[in-house]
Enzyme design. Structure first.
Site, PDB file in Angstrom:
ATOM      1  N   ARG A   1       0.862  -1.031  -0.187  1.00 22.19           N
ATOM      2  CA  ARG A   1      -0.042  -0.277  -0.232  1.00 22.19           C
ATOM      3  C   ARG A   1       1.043   1.261   0.217  1.00 22.19           C
ATOM      4  O   ARG A   1       0.306   2.509   0.700  1.00 22.19           O
ATOM      5  CB  ARG A   1      -1.032   0.075   0.827  1.00 22.19           C
ATOM      6  CG  ARG A   1      -2.096  -0.783   1.064  1.00 22.19           C
ATOM      7  CD  ARG A   1      -3.554  -0.601   0.462  1.00 22.19           C
ATOM      8  NE  ARG A   1      -4.082  -1.445   0.681  1.00 22.19           N
ATOM      9  CZ  ARG A   1      -5.279  -1.100   1.086  1.00 22.19           C
ATOM     10  NH1 ARG A   1      -5.644  -0.093   1.274  1.00 22.19           N
ATOM     11  NH2 ARG A   1      -6.267  -2.895   0.843  1.00 22.19           N
TER      12      ARG A   1
ATOM     13  N   ARG B   1      -3.256   7.268   0.909  1.00 20.90           N
ATOM     14  CA  ARG B   1      -4.196   8.491   0.693  1.00 20.90           C
ATOM     15  C   ARG B   1      -3.362   9.198   2.443  1.00 20.90           C
ATOM     16  O   ARG B   1      -2.849  10.368   2.611  1.00 20.90           O
ATOM     17  CB  ARG B   1      -5.129   7.999   2.364  1.00 20.90           C
ATOM     18  CG  ARG B   1      -6.323   8.024   1.341  1.00 20.90           C
ATOM     19  CD  ARG B   1      -7.431   7.577   2.309  1.00 20.90           C
ATOM     20  NE  ARG B   1      -8.649   7.640   1.238  1.00 20.90           N
ATOM     21  CZ  ARG B   1      -9.639   7.227   1.450  1.00 20.90           C
ATOM     22  NH1 ARG B   1     -10.127   7.126   3.039  1.00 20.90           N
ATOM     23  NH2 ARG B   1     -11.436   7.420   0.364  1.00 20.90           N
TER      24      ARG B   1
ATOM     25  N   ARG C   1      -6.593  11.475  -6.120  1.00 22.24           N
ATOM     26  CA  ARG C   1      -7.705  10.479  -6.650  1.00 22.24           C
ATOM     27  C   ARG C   1      -9.148  12.007  -6.454  1.00 22.24           C
ATOM     28  O   ARG C   1     -10.134  11.800  -7.383  1.00 22.24           O
ATOM     29  CB  ARG C   1      -7.653  10.184  -4.913  1.00 22.24           C
ATOM     30  CG  ARG C   1      -9.050   9.240  -4.147  1.00 22.24           C
ATOM     31  CD  ARG C   1      -9.128   9.133  -2.909  1.00 22.24           C
ATOM     32  NE  ARG C   1      -9.969   7.914  -2.782  1.00 22.24           N
ATOM     33  CZ  ARG C   1     -10.994   7.827  -3.035  1.00 22.24           C
ATOM     34  NH1 ARG C   1     -11.843   9.232  -2.871  1.00 22.24           N
ATOM     35  NH2 ARG C   1     -11.750   6.628  -2.598  1.00 22.24           N
TER      36      ARG C   1
ATOM     37  N   ASP D   1      -7.094  -2.578  -7.442  1.00 19.21           N
ATOM     38  CA  ASP D   1      -7.324  -2.850  -5.863  1.00 19.21           C
ATOM     39  C   ASP D   1      -7.758  -4.622  -6.518  1.00 19.21           C
ATOM     40  O   ASP D   1      -8.033  -5.396  -7.268  1.00 19.21           O
ATOM     41  CB  ASP D   1      -8.489  -2.554  -5.696  1.00 19.21           C
ATOM     42  CG  ASP D   1      -8.545  -2.676  -4.440  1.00 19.21           C
ATOM     43  OD1 ASP D   1      -8.160  -2.418  -3.238  1.00 19.21           O
ATOM     44  OD2 ASP D   1      -9.796  -3.745  -4.002  1.00 19.21           O
TER      45      ASP D   1
ATOM     46  N   TYR E   1     -14.998 -11.718  -0.439  1.00 21.42           N
ATOM     47  CA  TYR E   1     -15.574 -10.265  -0.512  1.00 21.42           C
ATOM     48  C   TYR E   1     -16.794 -10.652  -0.860  1.00 21.42           C
ATOM     49  O   TYR E   1     -17.934  -9.939  -0.745  1.00 21.42           O
ATOM     50  CB  TYR E   1     -14.436  -9.646  -0.937  1.00 21.42           C
ATOM     51  CG  TYR E   1     -13.400  -8.887   0.154  1.00 21.42           C
ATOM     52  CD1 TYR E   1     -13.981  -7.648   0.441  1.00 21.42           C
ATOM     53  CD2 TYR E   1     -12.432  -9.792   0.287  1.00 21.42           C
ATOM     54  CE1 TYR E   1     -12.819  -6.867   1.324  1.00 21.42           C
ATOM     55  CE2 TYR E   1     -11.344  -8.666   0.877  1.00 21.42           C
ATOM     56  CZ  TYR E   1     -11.933  -7.183   1.753  1.00 21.42           C
ATOM     57  OH  TYR E   1     -10.861  -6.504   2.246  1.00 21.42           O
TER      58      TYR E   1
HETATM   59  O1  1CP Z   1      -0.006   0.877  -2.634  1.00 18.54           O
HETATM   60  C1  1CP Z   1       0.022  -0.176  -3.302  1.00 18.54           C
HETATM   61  O2  1CP Z   1      -0.069  -1.400  -2.337  1.00 18.54           O
HETATM   62  C2  1CP Z   1      -1.398  -0.824  -4.405  1.00 18.54           C
HETATM   63  C3  1CP Z   1      -2.659  -0.903  -4.673  1.00 18.54           C
HETATM   64  C4  1CP Z   1      -3.359  -1.966  -3.624  1.00 18.54           C
HETATM   65  C5  1CP Z   1      -3.114  -2.981  -3.699  1.00 18.54           C
HETATM   66  C6  1CP Z   1      -2.170  -4.010  -3.490  1.00 18.54           C
HETATM   67  C7  1CP Z   1      -4.631  -0.914  -3.647  1.00 18.54           C
HETATM   68  C8  1CP Z   1      -4.680   0.843  -3.609  1.00 18.54           C
HETATM   69  N1  1CP Z   1      -5.006  -1.985  -2.719  1.00 18.54           N
HETATM   70  C9  1CP Z   1      -4.317  -3.589  -2.855  1.00 18.54           C
HETATM   71  C10 1CP Z   1      -4.836  -4.675  -2.148  1.00 18.54           C
HETATM   72  C11 1CP Z   1      -5.890  -5.058  -1.335  1.00 18.54           C
HETATM   73  N2  1CP Z   1      -7.140  -4.379  -1.517  1.00 18.54           N
HETATM   74  C12 1CP Z   1      -5.813  -6.093  -0.119  1.00 18.54           C
HETATM   75  C13 1CP Z   1      -4.600  -6.755  -0.302  1.00 18.54           C
HETATM   76  C14 1CP Z   1      -4.006  -6.107   0.471  1.00 18.54           C
HETATM   77  C15 1CP Z   1      -4.421  -5.535   1.944  1.00 18.54           C
HETATM   78  O3  1CP Z   1      -5.088  -6.697   3.167  1.00 18.54           O
HETATM   79  O4  1CP Z   1      -4.631  -4.457   2.395  1.00 18.54           O
HETATM   80  C16 1CP Z   1      -7.429  -5.531   0.046  1.00 18.54           C
HETATM   81  C17 1CP Z   1      -8.162  -6.558   1.327  1.00 18.54           C
HETATM   82  C18 1CP Z   1      -7.691  -4.843  -0.250  1.00 18.54           C
HETATM   83  C19 1CP Z   1      -9.456  -4.257  -0.439  1.00 18.54           C
HETATM   84  C20 1CP Z   1      -9.440  -3.251   0.044  1.00 18.54           C
HETATM   85  N3  1CP Z   1      -9.919  -2.344  -1.053  1.00 18.54           N
HETATM   86  C21 1CP Z   1      -9.838  -2.740   1.310  1.00 18.54           C
HETATM   87  C22 1CP Z   1     -10.190  -3.602   2.653  1.00 18.54           C
HETATM   88  C23 1CP Z   1     -11.281  -3.178   3.095  1.00 18.54           C
HETATM   89  C24 1CP Z   1     -11.913  -3.906   4.108  1.00 18.54           C
HETATM   90  O5  1CP Z   1     -12.540  -3.689   4.660  1.00 18.54           O
HETATM   91  O6  1CP Z   1     -11.457  -5.609   3.907  1.00 18.54           O
HETATM   92  C25 1CP Z   1      -9.713  -1.077   1.043  1.00 18.54           C
HETATM   93  C26 1CP Z   1      -9.803  -0.132   2.342  1.00 18.54           C
HETATM   94  C27 1CP Z   1      -9.176  -0.337  -0.133  1.00 18.54           C
HETATM   95  C28 1CP Z   1      -9.086   0.714  -1.381  1.00 18.54           C
HETATM   96  C29 1CP Z   1      -7.808   1.045  -1.646  1.00 18.54           C
HETATM   97  N4  1CP Z   1      -7.275   0.074  -2.522  1.00 18.54           N
HETATM   98  C30 1CP Z   1      -6.223   0.698  -2.970  1.00 18.54           C
HETATM   99  C31 1CP Z   1      -6.055   1.848  -1.966  1.00 18.54           C
HETATM  100  C32 1CP Z   1      -4.777   3.152  -2.055  1.00 18.54           C
HETATM  101  C33 1CP Z   1      -7.388   1.746  -0.981  1.00 18.54           C
HETATM  102  C34 1CP Z   1      -8.078   3.146  -0.184  1.00 18.54           C
HETATM  103  C35 1CP Z   1      -7.936   4.306  -0.853  1.00 18.54           C
HETATM  104  C36 1CP Z   1      -8.757   5.401  -1.507  1.00 18.54           C
HETATM  105  O7  1CP Z   1      -9.755   5.165  -0.969  1.00 18.54           O
HETATM  106  O8  1CP Z   1      -8.983   6.341  -2.003  1.00 18.54           O
END
Ligand code: 1CP
Length: 333
Positions: free
Chosen positions: A22, A26, A35, A72, A150
């Protein structure tokens, strides 16, 4: 050869190369601005110019050894036909959730939308073209088990929904896992062919499964993906929370490297298997001497192995930029 590819080829590099899970997101002001400009997270992911910029931002700012594709794990369910929304406050939502539906029927009736992934593969192409030669571009996807959790619950963290579905309807659940596995392998292959030099499989909800479930729903589909694409590029597996099953995961899936969460120890892993991790994200949030001590401890832990420095899980969005700079400084001196 770029340092990360050296490590993935089982050679030690000193100091180890670094990137952070990640790393785009943010905690970066330039990401928040981007964004805003895109209108929303999914728009950002699906606009290749902007997604490429988001991918490159952290590498530019911190000099990390890898860029990870800005996307994502939930784009795969979206390509399978579920609707996907990222609210600004609560977590992402998939609708309709599959829980409570007949899985064979829901899967049969779901409209496949593979074209939804095309802009993401275009981002891969653009990033690779823009990235300096000594930096590696990583592609990724979610592990089939984690993606299934999910798809069933419609949101994160409700693993019981998927476990119950697997227990009540093993045939339907297996069809779901197979569908996700096939699309994931195809999507990763497309990323590799268009410029990703290694890929990571994020199985974020691989913990808390029974022994049989872990074998069936984590190890088996991961092995299938590695068998399909593992000859194209190295695969890093991240079975978060796997605990004592980590060694079995590494051996039976055939992944080329394992990413370790902050609670994982490398016991039982072959000495020359590359490992990635496992700085506590909370130590990065804390900063200061607590961070220095944690970085030193992680470096000492993996001194004799091929190692890529990373976090044990994603960076917390409240993390100050100065703490990330301090981590890189501590590593590289
Ligand atoms: O910088 C990076 O790592 C690149 C991109 C990336 C990756 C590898 C994003 C962007 N998401 C992920 C993987 C991801 N997404 C995982 C696996 C890793 C982990 O466990 O963190 C998971 C479970 C998700 C699902 C997801 N997407 C969540 C979690 C939700 C939950 O309740 O379980 C969230 C909050 C997101 C949104 C997201 N994805 C990525 C970003 C930067 C964001 C948040 C930012 C935004 O809304 O602008």
């Amino acid at each position: 050869m770029p340092p990360i590819l050296e490590v993935l080829a089982r050679r030690r590099v000193d100091p180890p190369p670094v990137w952070l899970m990640r790393q785009a997101g943010r905690y970066l002001p330039e990401y928040r601005e981007l964004r805003e400009r895109a209108g929303g997270f999914l728009d950002l992911v699906c606009t290749p110019d902007l997604a490429a910029e988001a991918t490159l931002q952290p590498v530019r700012r911190f000099g990390f050894d890898a860029a990870i594709l800005f996307s994502d794990i939930l784009v795969v369910p979206w390509a399978l036909g579920q609707e996907l929304a990222f609210g600004s406050e609560e977590g992402p939502r998939l609708s309709p959730p599959l829980a409570g539906q007949s899985l064979p029927l829901a899967l049969f009736a779901m409209a496949n939308r593979p074209e939804r992934l095309k802009p993401i593969v275009e981002t891969v192409r653009q990033v690779r073209a823009a990235l300096p030669e000594d930096k590696v571009l990583l592609g990724f996807a979610g592990g089939p088990w984690t993606v299934a959790t999910y798809m069933l619950a419609g949101e994160g963290g409700r693993v019981e929904e998927a476990r119950l579905a697997a227990l009540k309807d093993p045939f339907g659940f297996r069809m779901l896992i197979e569908r996700i596995t096939n699309v994931t392998a195809g999507f990763l292959a497309a990323q590799i062919v268009h410029g990703a030099q290694a890929v990571q499989i994020f199985d974020s909800w691989a913990g808390q499964l029974s022994v049989a479930e872990f074998e069936r729903w984590v190890i088996r589909p991961t092995r299938q993906i590695v068998e399909t694409i593992g000859h194209l590029a190295p695969v890093i597996g991240f079975p978060r929370g796997a605990g004592s099953r980590l060694a079995a995961y590494a051996r039976e899936t055939g992944v080329h490297a394992v990413a370790l969460d902050e609670g994982a120890v490398p016991d039982g892993l072959p000495d020359d298997l590359p490992v990635q991790g496992n700085v506590d994200p909370l130590a990065l949030l804390a900063g200061g001497e607590a961070l220095d001590r944690e970085v030193d401890a992680v470096l000492a832990r993996f001194r004799d192995r091929p190692h890529i420095l990373n976090l044990g899980h994603g960076i917390d969005k409240a993390t100050p930029i100065a703490h990330v700079e301090r981590l890189v400084q501590r590593l590289r001196g």
